[in-house]
Design a protein around this motif. Structure first.
Motif, PDB file in Angstrom:
ATOM      1  N   ARG A   5       2.495   4.715   1.044  1.00 56.83           N
ATOM      2  CA  ARG A   5       2.888   5.226   2.353  1.00 56.83           C
ATOM      3  C   ARG A   5       3.235   6.706   2.239  1.00 56.83           C
ATOM      4  N   LYS A  27       0.841  -1.193   0.000  1.00 58.99           N
ATOM      5  CA  LYS A  27       0.000   0.000   0.000  1.00 58.99           C
ATOM      6  C   LYS A  27       0.879   1.247   0.000  1.00 58.99           C
ATOM      7  N   VAL A  42      -2.054   9.629   3.747  1.00 56.32           N
ATOM      8  CA  VAL A  42      -2.989   8.555   3.405  1.00 56.32           C
ATOM      9  C   VAL A  42      -4.137   8.639   4.397  1.00 56.32           C
ATOM     10  N   GLU A  70       6.160   8.516  -0.017  1.00 54.71           N
ATOM     11  CA  GLU A  70       6.522   7.689  -1.164  1.00 54.71           C
ATOM     12  C   GLU A  70       6.487   8.508  -2.453  1.00 54.71           C
TER      13      GLU A  70
END
Length: 199
Positions: free
Chosen positions: A154, A152, A175, A157
């Protein structure tokens, strides 16, 4: 009358030969595809985000470019108007320096006041692939390929987003608990909702 014309630019260039006298210079040319509406010769248009620069604090600034459509061409055929379907060359009154070497690639051209806003941050709802395949070996023949579920996203990123025809570097800013991802763009982009893909 229908929706205002919108062109996704994939090229831009200077058509003047070296040594051309000032009186014979032609404006820069932008190439792309009409995504909606009808673009006509003589129409006043703008290009967004336009000219990118830096302010005194080092932040990115953008100034939309305004000009008039001086010509339209499909291959070698001169047109009076262009509708969706195929690529076209749009002659403008812009300084050729602004258009040379694909400097306008990824920008939007359209009727003045009709283009989407220029954005510096996006909120996305990414749909990750169920499985990804990565090569575990370095021999290039596919041997040792391994698969698994993608990680997923983060915070922090790095991403490369396809915004229309532009490849825009971005970074995950946050997120959210509902799965939405807030990303900060490294350079401004002009796009309508739904025009963004994650690579």
């Amino acid at each position: 009358l229908g929706a205002p014309a919108r062109v996704q630019l994939v090229r831009s260039f200077d058509v003047n030969r070296p040594g051309t006298e000032a009186a014979g210079l032609q404006g820069g040319v932008a190439g792309g595809a009409v995504s909606r509406g009808v673009l006509r010769v003589g129409e006043a248009v703008e290009i967004r985000p336009g000219l990118l620069g830096r302010d005194a604090a080092g932040g990115v600034t953008c100034t939309p470019l305004r000009t008039t459509v001086t010509s339209l061409c499909s291959e070698a055929v001169a047109l009076r108007e262009a509708a969706p379907g195929g690529l076209i060359g749009v002659g403008t009154g812009l300084d050729p320096l602004l258009c040379k070497e694909d400097r306008l690639k990824g920008q939007l051209l359209g009727a003045v006041g009709s283009l989407p806003p220029v954005m510096r941050e996006l909120v996305l709802r990414p749909a990750l692939m169920r499985r990804v395949v990565v090569a575990a070996g370095g021999d290039g023949d596919g041997a040792g390929a391994a698969g698994g579920r993608p990680a997923k996203l983060r915070g922090g990123e790095a991403l490369l987003l396809s915004v229309g025809a532009a490849a825009v570097p971005a970074r995950v800013a946050a997120v959210e608990t509902d799965g939405a991802v807030r990303v900060a763009l490294e350079r401004p982009a002009c796009a309508a909702p739904g025009a963004v893909d994650r690579k």
